[in-house]
Motif scaffolding. Structure first.
Motif, PDB file in Angstrom:
ATOM      1  N   ASN A  84       0.826  -1.217   0.000  1.00 26.03           N
ATOM      2  CA  ASN A  84       0.000   0.000   0.000  1.00 26.03           C
ATOM      3  C   ASN A  84       0.856   1.261   0.000  1.00 26.03           C
ATOM      4  O   ASN A  84       0.637   2.183  -0.797  1.00 26.03           O
ATOM      5  N   GLN A  85       1.838   1.294   0.901  1.00 26.89           N
ATOM      6  CA  GLN A  85       2.701   2.482   1.014  1.00 26.89           C
ATOM      7  C   GLN A  85       3.485   2.713  -0.282  1.00 26.89           C
ATOM      8  O   GLN A  85       3.570   3.840  -0.786  1.00 26.89           O
ATOM      9  N   ALA A  87       2.769   1.559  -3.324  1.00 23.64           N
ATOM     10  CA  ALA A  87       1.859   1.884  -4.428  1.00 23.64           C
ATOM     11  C   ALA A  87       1.516   3.369  -4.410  1.00 23.64           C
ATOM     12  O   ALA A  87       1.472   4.021  -5.469  1.00 23.64           O
ATOM     13  N   GLU A  88       1.287   3.913  -3.222  1.00 25.54           N
ATOM     14  CA  GLU A  88       0.990   5.346  -3.119  1.00 25.54           C
ATOM     15  C   GLU A  88       2.175   6.176  -3.596  1.00 25.54           C
ATOM     16  O   GLU A  88       2.014   7.180  -4.280  1.00 25.54           O
ATOM     17  N   ARG A  89       3.390   5.734  -3.234  1.00 24.18           N
ATOM     18  CA  ARG A  89       4.582   6.485  -3.663  1.00 24.18           C
ATOM     19  C   ARG A  89       4.753   6.410  -5.173  1.00 24.18           C
ATOM     20  O   ARG A  89       5.085   7.413  -5.821  1.00 24.18           O
ATOM     21  N   PHE A  90       4.509   5.241  -5.769  1.00 28.48           N
ATOM     22  CA  PHE A  90       4.604   5.121  -7.222  1.00 28.48           C
ATOM     23  C   PHE A  90       3.592   6.043  -7.906  1.00 28.48           C
ATOM     24  O   PHE A  90       3.899   6.685  -8.922  1.00 28.48           O
ATOM     25  N   LYS A  91       2.391   6.126  -7.365  1.00 31.39           N
ATOM     26  CA  LYS A  91       1.370   7.002  -7.948  1.00 31.39           C
ATOM     27  C   LYS A  91       1.789   8.475  -7.843  1.00 31.39           C
ATOM     28  O   LYS A  91       1.559   9.266  -8.763  1.00 31.39           O
ATOM     29  N   GLU A  92       2.398   8.828  -6.713  1.00 35.84           N
ATOM     30  CA  GLU A  92       2.908  10.193  -6.555  1.00 35.84           C
ATOM     31  C   GLU A  92       4.004  10.476  -7.586  1.00 35.84           C
ATOM     32  O   GLU A  92       4.038  11.556  -8.190  1.00 35.84           O
ATOM     33  N   MET A  93       4.910   9.507  -7.773  1.00 33.88           N
ATOM     34  CA  MET A  93       6.006   9.694  -8.744  1.00 33.88           C
ATOM     35  C   MET A  93       5.463   9.799 -10.163  1.00 33.88           C
ATOM     36  O   MET A  93       5.974  10.584 -10.970  1.00 33.88           O
ATOM     37  N   GLN A  94       4.438   9.007 -10.500  1.00 30.39           N
ATOM     38  CA  GLN A  94       3.838   9.092 -11.831  1.00 30.39           C
ATOM     39  C   GLN A  94       3.223  10.474 -12.061  1.00 30.39           C
ATOM     40  O   GLN A  94       3.332  11.043 -13.155  1.00 30.39           O
ATOM     41  N   LYS A  95       2.599  11.016 -11.015  1.00 33.34           N
ATOM     42  CA  LYS A  95       2.036  12.361 -11.121  1.00 33.34           C
ATOM     43  C   LYS A  95       3.149  13.397 -11.300  1.00 33.34           C
ATOM     44  O   LYS A  95       3.051  14.304 -12.142  1.00 33.34           O
ATOM     45  N   GLN A  96       4.224  13.261 -10.514  1.00 35.88           N
ATOM     46  CA  GLN A  96       5.353  14.180 -10.639  1.00 35.88           C
ATOM     47  C   GLN A  96       5.954  14.108 -12.041  1.00 35.88           C
ATOM     48  O   GLN A  96       6.336  15.122 -12.619  1.00 35.88           O
ATOM     49  N   TRP A  97       6.032  12.891 -12.566  1.00 40.26           N
ATOM     50  CA  TRP A  97       6.598  12.696 -13.913  1.00 40.26           C
ATOM     51  C   TRP A  97       5.809  13.496 -14.946  1.00 40.26           C
ATOM     52  O   TRP A  97       6.372  14.193 -15.788  1.00 40.26           O
ATOM     53  N   ARG A  98       4.470  13.382 -14.872  1.00 39.65           N
ATOM     54  CA  ARG A  98       3.620  14.102 -15.834  1.00 39.65           C
ATOM     55  C   ARG A  98       3.748  15.611 -15.666  1.00 39.65           C
ATOM     56  O   ARG A  98       3.754  16.361 -16.654  1.00 39.65           O
ATOM     57  N   GLU A  99       3.826  16.063 -14.437  1.00 40.81           N
ATOM     58  CA  GLU A  99       3.871  17.500 -14.174  1.00 40.81           C
ATOM     59  C   GLU A  99       5.210  18.123 -14.579  1.00 40.81           C
ATOM     60  O   GLU A  99       5.278  19.330 -14.818  1.00 40.81           O
ATOM     61  N   LEU A 100       6.263  17.329 -14.649  1.00 40.10           N
ATOM     62  CA  LEU A 100       7.586  17.867 -15.002  1.00 40.10           C
ATOM     63  C   LEU A 100       7.656  18.345 -16.446  1.00 40.10           C
ATOM     64  O   LEU A 100       8.403  19.258 -16.769  1.00 40.10           O
ATOM     65  N   GLY A 101       6.861  17.727 -17.318  1.00 43.28           N
ATOM     66  CA  GLY A 101       6.974  18.053 -18.734  1.00 43.28           C
ATOM     67  C   GLY A 101       7.971  17.123 -19.406  1.00 43.28           C
ATOM     68  O   GLY A 101       8.346  16.089 -18.852  1.00 43.28           O
ATOM     69  N   ASN A 102       8.445  17.491 -20.583  1.00 42.70           N
ATOM     70  CA  ASN A 102       9.296  16.604 -21.371  1.00 42.70           C
ATOM     71  C   ASN A 102      10.742  17.089 -21.423  1.00 42.70           C
ATOM     72  O   ASN A 102      11.013  18.282 -21.521  1.00 42.70           O
ATOM     73  N   ALA A 103      11.633  16.113 -21.372  1.00 42.26           N
ATOM     74  CA  ALA A 103      13.049  16.390 -21.629  1.00 42.26           C
ATOM     75  C   ALA A 103      13.276  16.336 -23.146  1.00 42.26           C
ATOM     76  O   ALA A 103      12.314  16.265 -23.916  1.00 42.26           O
ATOM     77  N   ARG A 104      14.531  16.368 -23.564  1.00 46.47           N
ATOM     78  CA  ARG A 104      14.812  16.220 -24.995  1.00 46.47           C
ATOM     79  C   ARG A 104      14.236  14.891 -25.478  1.00 46.47           C
ATOM     80  O   ARG A 104      14.213  13.913 -24.737  1.00 46.47           O
TER      81      ARG A 104
END
Length: 256
Positions: A84-85, A87-104
């Motif tokens: 559970n713990q 899975a929540e962290r992975f979901k947070e990281m996936q959200k952070q990934w999307r919010e960062l935008g794109n690299a080259r």
């Protein structure tokens, strides 16, 4: 110059420069005038575009570094069983990934594949664990329902046998494992069967107590009205009272 969409400006500016070269030579006397006019504006556009893409590339490098850190963390967590713990962290990281935008583009694709691989390792393992857990809980539900039925049948037909087997039945209950969401409800049903047995015994013992009190009272009355001339009937009645006393059954322990 009036367009603030510098991506679009860069595209159009590139087309204009190609067209400028393709047009060919102008009259000699106009070269300095037309070149000066063109390059004055072109230099400004080039400066703006250079600053924009320099900043954009710097931001893309920062994004790449941030995503690199997320990849490293995901690789560290992919074998975790704190389901559970983690899975929540992975979901947070996936959200952070999307919010960062794109690299080259090339870097983004490589990082994305790396990040997704770690996500897949964890969530596939979690899914397999939950599938097995659900199967175990389904089996536990069936086992505990069967125990409830068995205990109820004993209560209805052989209450003393239910009491004799109570430890064994409770051991089997614990060995069945968790029934998930249904566990509490099944536990209350199972426990209520034993509570019902003890309630019945309690009521019986209260009835037995009242009966023994009556016998005690009868003995006192017999003693107070004893006629020594009629010793035989007295002995007979006392024997009857003793016989009834012996067969009354258990009373509450504190009243013994």
């Amino acid at each position: 110059l009036e367009n603030n969409d510098l991506r679009e400006v860069s595209r159009l500016f590139k087309e204009i420069r190609h067209r400028w070269k393709d047009i060919g030579m102008v009259p000699h006397e106009k070269i300095e005038e037309i070149n000066s006019r063109f390059h004055q504006t072109a230099d400004e556009l080039n400066r703006r575009c250079t600053e924009f893409f320099d900043a954009l590339n710097k931001r893309r490098d920062e994004i790449a570094a941030a995503k690199e850190a997320l990849c490293a963390e995901a690789e560290t967590l992919q074998a975790s069983t704190a389901w559970n713990q983690t899975a929540e962290r992975f979901k947070e990281m996936q959200k952070q990934w999307r919010e960062l935008g794109n690299a080259r583009h090339d870097v983004e694709n490589a990082l994305l594949q790396r990040f997704r691989a770690s996500c897949d390792v964890f969530f596939n393992a979690r899914r397999a664990f939950l599938d097995e857990l659900n199967q175990q809980r389904t089996q536990a539900v069936a086992a505990k329902k069967a125990l409830c039925e068995e205990a109820q049948a004993l209560l209805d037909s052989y209450p003393a046998e239910l009491n004799r087997q109570s430890k064994q039945l409770w051991d089997r209950w614990r060995e069945a494992g968790s029934a998930g969401r249904e566990d509490h409800k099944l536990y209350e049903t199972f426990k209520a069967i034993f509570d019902s047995y003890h309630d019945q015994r309690r009521h019986e013992r209260e009835d037995h107590l009242n009966r023994k009190k009556e016998l005690c009272l009868e003995l006192k009355e017999l003693l107070s009205s004893a006629d020594t001339a009629k010793i035989a009937p007295l002995q007979k009645r006392m024997s009857e009272i003793q016989y009834q006393w012996d067969r009354v059954g258990q009373i509450p322990r504190e009243q013994e």
